[in-house]
Design an enzyme around this catalytic site. Structure first.
Site, PDB file in Angstrom:
ATOM      1  N   HIS A 130      38.988  36.961  34.252  1.00 37.66           N
ATOM      2  CA  HIS A 130      37.568  36.726  33.963  1.00 37.66           C
ATOM      3  C   HIS A 130      36.836  35.884  35.011  1.00 37.66           C
ATOM      4  CE1 HIS A 130      38.719  32.903  31.424  1.00 37.66           C
ATOM      5  NE2 HIS A 130      39.306  32.939  32.608  1.00 37.66           N
ATOM      6  N   HIS A 131      37.541  35.402  36.033  1.00 33.52           N
ATOM      7  CA  HIS A 131      36.868  34.642  37.095  1.00 33.52           C
ATOM      8  C   HIS A 131      36.430  35.530  38.258  1.00 33.52           C
ATOM      9  CE1 HIS A 131      37.828  31.035  34.994  1.00 33.52           C
ATOM     10  NE2 HIS A 131      39.122  31.073  35.248  1.00 33.52           N
ATOM     11  N   ALA A 132      36.832  36.787  38.248  1.00 31.94           N
ATOM     12  CA  ALA A 132      36.448  37.690  39.340  1.00 31.94           C
ATOM     13  C   ALA A 132      34.992  38.122  39.181  1.00 31.94           C
ATOM     14  CB  ALA A 132      37.351  38.921  39.366  1.00 31.94           C
ATOM     15  N   GLU A 138      38.134  34.700  42.557  1.00 33.03           N
ATOM     16  CA  GLU A 138      38.148  33.282  42.221  1.00 33.03           C
ATOM     17  C   GLU A 138      39.239  33.016  41.195  1.00 33.03           C
ATOM     18  OE1 GLU A 138      34.412  30.856  41.669  1.00 33.03           O
ATOM     19  OE2 GLU A 138      35.195  30.688  39.620  1.00 33.03           O
ATOM     20  N   ASN A 173      33.410  32.964  33.681  1.00 36.53           N
ATOM     21  CA  ASN A 173      32.212  32.934  34.539  1.00 36.53           C
ATOM     22  C   ASN A 173      31.952  34.249  35.258  1.00 36.53           C
ATOM     23  OD1 ASN A 173      34.569  32.401  36.057  1.00 36.53           O
ATOM     24  ND2 ASN A 173      33.470  31.164  37.559  1.00 36.53           N
TER      25      ASN A 173
END
Length: 226
Positions: A130-132, A138, A173
């Site tokens: 979920h940070h990509a 990321e 994010n």
């Protein structure tokens, strides 16, 4: 309201897993890559799942990846041309094997989503990347599996709307940013308010919990929100 759950024998329960999920990393690397094999072994050992309930996923193709991710970023990624700063932000040493792992994980979540539409539930041993962002890696996330699964199901007309419920201690994010202008996808993230990332994106709904939040408050908050 009554909730009926099929027995294990009645349910068609499928879990995506591959031996390449546990990608080799340099000694002393802080990401616990061995967990992907240990999870499968534990689930079988304790009798929660049978070996037959695991399936080897199919990697996504380039057109599918580009339904979410920026073409320039994807080209740099697959050609191993990320800058040192971009590689450091990803958290992983860049290699062809790593990219193959990523697109296989993406395919696993997409297949699990399709299986869940038919049978109610399915899981991917890896995933949750979920940070990509659409154009950047990321926090050990190079491509965003939840965004890709949701977007592909929308494109194919298999669903009309999607709800992403993200309960990681870190805010989702990348997913929030990808779907910031997508009315057919609602993003909900419940996470540690003071945890990574330092800069939070704006989900459709964010719940930031204080350090030390205990089980009862956590579960009651989640129940109320859902």
């Amino acid at each position: 309201m009554r909730i009926f759950v099929k027995s294990k024998k009645e349910a068609l329960f499928k879990v995506a897993w591959s031996e390449i999920y546990a990608h080799p990393l340099p000694d002393n690397h802080r990401f616990p890559m061995e967990k992907y094999n240990l999870l499968k072994e534990q689930l079988i050992y304790e009798g929660t799942l049978d070996k037959s309930e695991f399936f080897h996923p199919t990697p996504l193709n380039e057109d599918q990846i580009l339904s979410v991710h920026d073409k320039k970023y994807w080209t740099k990624l697959k050609q191993l041309e990320l800058s040192k700063q971009e590689i450091r932000r990803s958290g992983f040493p860049l290699s062809k094997a790593l990219i193959q792992r990523e697109i296989l994980i993406m395919g696993g979540t997409y297949e699990c989503a399709k299986i869940a539409l038919e049978n109610g539930v399915s899981m991917n041993i890896a995933g949750g990347t979920h940070h990509a962002f659409k154009d950047a890696a990321e926090g050990f996330c190079l491509l965003n599996d939840m965004a890709l699964a949701a977007k592909l199901l929308l494109i194919e007309g298999k669903i009309k709307k999607a709800l992403v419920i993200d309960l990681d201690v870190h805010q989702g994010n990348g997913t929030a940013a990808i779907f910031s202008n997508e009315p057919d996808v609602f993003t909900f993230s419940m996470h540690g308010a003071k945890n990574f990332p330092l800069h939070k994106e704006q989900s459709d709904l964010d719940i930031g919990l204080e350090d030390g939040t205990e089980d009862e408050l956590y579960l009651n908050t989640l129940k109320d929100i859902l």
